[in-house]
Design a protein around this motif. Structure first.
Motif, mmCIF file in Angstrom:
data_model
loop_
_atom_site.group_PDB
_atom_site.id
_atom_site.type_symbol
_atom_site.label_atom_id
_atom_site.label_comp_id
_atom_site.label_asym_id
_atom_site.label_seq_id
_atom_site.Cartn_x
_atom_site.Cartn_y
_atom_site.Cartn_z
ATOM 1 N N ILE A 1 49.277 -116.347 40.689
ATOM 2 C CA ILE A 1 49.755 -116.447 42.163
ATOM 3 C C ILE A 1 51.179 -115.765 42.317
ATOM 4 O O ILE A 1 51.968 -116.034 41.654
ATOM 5 N N ILE A 2 51.334 -114.497 43.056
ATOM 6 C CA ILE A 2 52.555 -113.941 43.125
ATOM 7 C C ILE A 2 53.264 -113.851 44.612
ATOM 8 O O ILE A 2 52.572 -113.745 45.481
ATOM 9 N N ASN A 3 54.596 -114.405 44.417
ATOM 10 C CA ASN A 3 55.224 -114.441 45.599
ATOM 11 C C ASN A 3 56.315 -113.162 45.365
ATOM 12 O O ASN A 3 57.097 -112.931 44.584
ATOM 13 N N MET B 1 56.489 -100.291 37.524
ATOM 14 C CA MET B 1 55.071 -99.389 37.069
ATOM 15 C C MET B 1 54.532 -99.892 35.879
ATOM 16 O O MET B 1 55.398 -100.299 35.028
ATOM 17 N N HIS B 2 53.245 -100.197 35.732
ATOM 18 C CA HIS B 2 52.471 -100.825 34.718
ATOM 19 C C HIS B 2 51.025 -100.686 34.659
ATOM 20 O O HIS B 2 50.420 -100.412 35.296
ATOM 21 N N THR B 3 50.576 -100.874 33.392
ATOM 22 C CA THR B 3 48.994 -100.956 33.493
ATOM 23 C C THR B 3 48.798 -102.397 33.005
ATOM 24 O O THR B 3 49.440 -103.333 32.520
ATOM 25 N N ASP B 4 47.531 -102.878 33.403
ATOM 26 C CA ASP B 4 47.320 -104.323 33.033
ATOM 27 C C ASP B 4 46.277 -104.567 31.768
ATOM 28 O O ASP B 4 45.519 -103.637 31.412
ATOM 29 N N MET B 5 46.675 -105.668 31.056
ATOM 30 C CA MET B 5 46.047 -105.952 30.029
ATOM 31 C C MET B 5 44.812 -106.472 29.844
ATOM 32 O O MET B 5 44.604 -107.162 28.913
HETATM 33 O O1 LIG Z 1 50.749 -107.720 43.842
HETATM 34 C C1 LIG Z 1 49.776 -106.957 43.569
HETATM 35 O O2 LIG Z 1 49.288 -106.541 44.610
HETATM 36 C C2 LIG Z 1 49.331 -106.415 42.128
HETATM 37 C C3 LIG Z 1 50.020 -107.194 41.081
HETATM 38 C C4 LIG Z 1 49.916 -106.672 39.878
HETATM 39 O O3 LIG Z 1 49.567 -105.322 39.808
HETATM 40 C C5 LIG Z 1 49.772 -107.357 38.524
HETATM 41 O O4 LIG Z 1 49.910 -108.520 38.570
HETATM 42 O O5 LIG Z 1 49.217 -106.780 37.414
#
Ligand SMILES: O=C(O)CCC(=O)C(=O)O
Ligand SMILES: [Fe+2]
Length: 318
Positions: free
Chosen positions: A166-168, A185-189
């Motif tokens: 959960i992101i704020n 910038m990132h890629t997901d693991m």
């Molecule tokens: O907050 C978002 O919309 C994407 C978050 C995201 O890319 C991530 O947590 O890897």
């Protein structure tokens, strides 16, 4: 890097219905070109999202001292405070398969009163996302080749597991000509990631021509993106794209990112039939956990950008 803004048209798959061959071919194109697509028919109600939204708001409005009981220096490490991913980013992690217990261990430290509503709602969301992730993987396998979900789903993907973040994103006060990145910038693991973004938007994917393209939020749809583990497993027939989140001045943003991953011990190796005859295998076999550790150790304390991806770790030409 160009900062010019563009948006892209991504296919929207209704996952509650059988898929037409034409949907599968637009899916495989989108996965190759962008590594992103949308889904509907996921069965998650607006009501559940409203509950999750207000719980999240409440959670992040707690004093820092309370949130810091959850990490990064405490034993449970479910909370990521500001200034780790970016000055604007903070998050709470809830891990499966027992989302209730994971949420409860955070709730016990956060709230003065016993609070089981929090954990019940996260259990409901976590188990729904688990089902959706399984379905998505099957569909993605179908898009790679006829019968591939029958051949590979059980043997390769049945021990996958998920976690929710959960992101704020707190609102920046200054936004000048350069965009403010809430998450660089990132890629997901992951194998796949499923994102609920609120109506604010801000999620962007990097095109092969180095442009940032907006992923416009659309009510009732979720964003799916391919992660590094599937890029390697599919021998790059599926793309794990670089993406980021940009913020608007004075605007708060909340998102829910669900990561569906291989089990730690899994050795990732693209099957011969997936690689295809006469094609080169692009990745050496690697254990999932070794890659996660590699990323963790090469990213510490950086909010600028992620330097390394799965190609740097297991690329065959190394
Ligand atoms: O907050 C978002 O919309 C994407 C978050 C995201 O890319 C991530 O947590 O890897
Ligand atoms: Fe991401």
């Amino acid at each position: 890097m160009s900062e010019s803004q563009n948006s892209i048209q991504l296919p929207v798959l209704d996952i509650s219905k059988p898929l037409h061959p034409s949907s599968l071919s637009s899916l495989s194109q989108a996965c190759k070109e962008w590594g992103f697509f949308h889904i509907t028919g996921h069965g998650i109600s607006q009501d559940l999202y409203s509950k999750l939204y207000s719980l999240s708001k409440h959670l992040f409005s707690l004093p820092s001292i309370t949130k810091l009981k959850l990490g990064p220096s405490s034993s449970i490490k479910t909370y990521t405070p500001h200034f780790i991913a970016s000055p604007f980013f903070e998050s709470l992690r809830v891990s499966g398969p027992d989302f209730f217990t994971s949420a409860q261990s955070s709730a016990d430290l956060l709230f003065d009163q016993p609070n089981s509503e929090f954990s019940e709602i996260l259990q409901e969301y976590g188990s729904k996302m688990t089902e959706i992730s399984k379905r998505i993987l099957q569909i993605v396998l179908m898009s790679l080749g006829d019968g591939f979900e029958r051949k590979y789903y059980e043997s390769e993907f049945s021990d996958c597991n998920g976690y929710l973040r959960i992101i704020n994103y707190s609102p920046p006060e200054k936004v000048e000509d350069k965009e403010v990145e809430g998450l660089g910038m990132h890629t997901d693991m992951s194998c796949v990631t499923i994102v609920y973004q609120d109506e604010i938007g801000g999620l962007q994917v990097r095109s092969k021509e180095d442009k940032w393209m907006d992923i416009i939020p659309c009510e009732g749809t979720l964003v799916v993106n391919i992660g590094d583990l599937m890029q390697a497993w599919s021998n790059e027939q599926l793309r794990s794209s670089e993406h980021r989140v940009v913020l608007k001045r004075f605007v708060n943003r909340i998102s829910l990112a669900f990561f569906w991953c291989f089990e730690d011990e899994k050795v990732i190796l693209a099957p011969d039939e997936v690689v295809g005859e006469g094609e080169m295998r692009i990745y050496k076999p690697f254990a999932c956990l070794d890659y996660l550790k590699f990323r963790e150790s090469s990213e510490k304390g950086k909010f600028e950008k992620v330097g390394y991806t799965v190609k740097d770790f297991a690329g065959a030409e190394l």
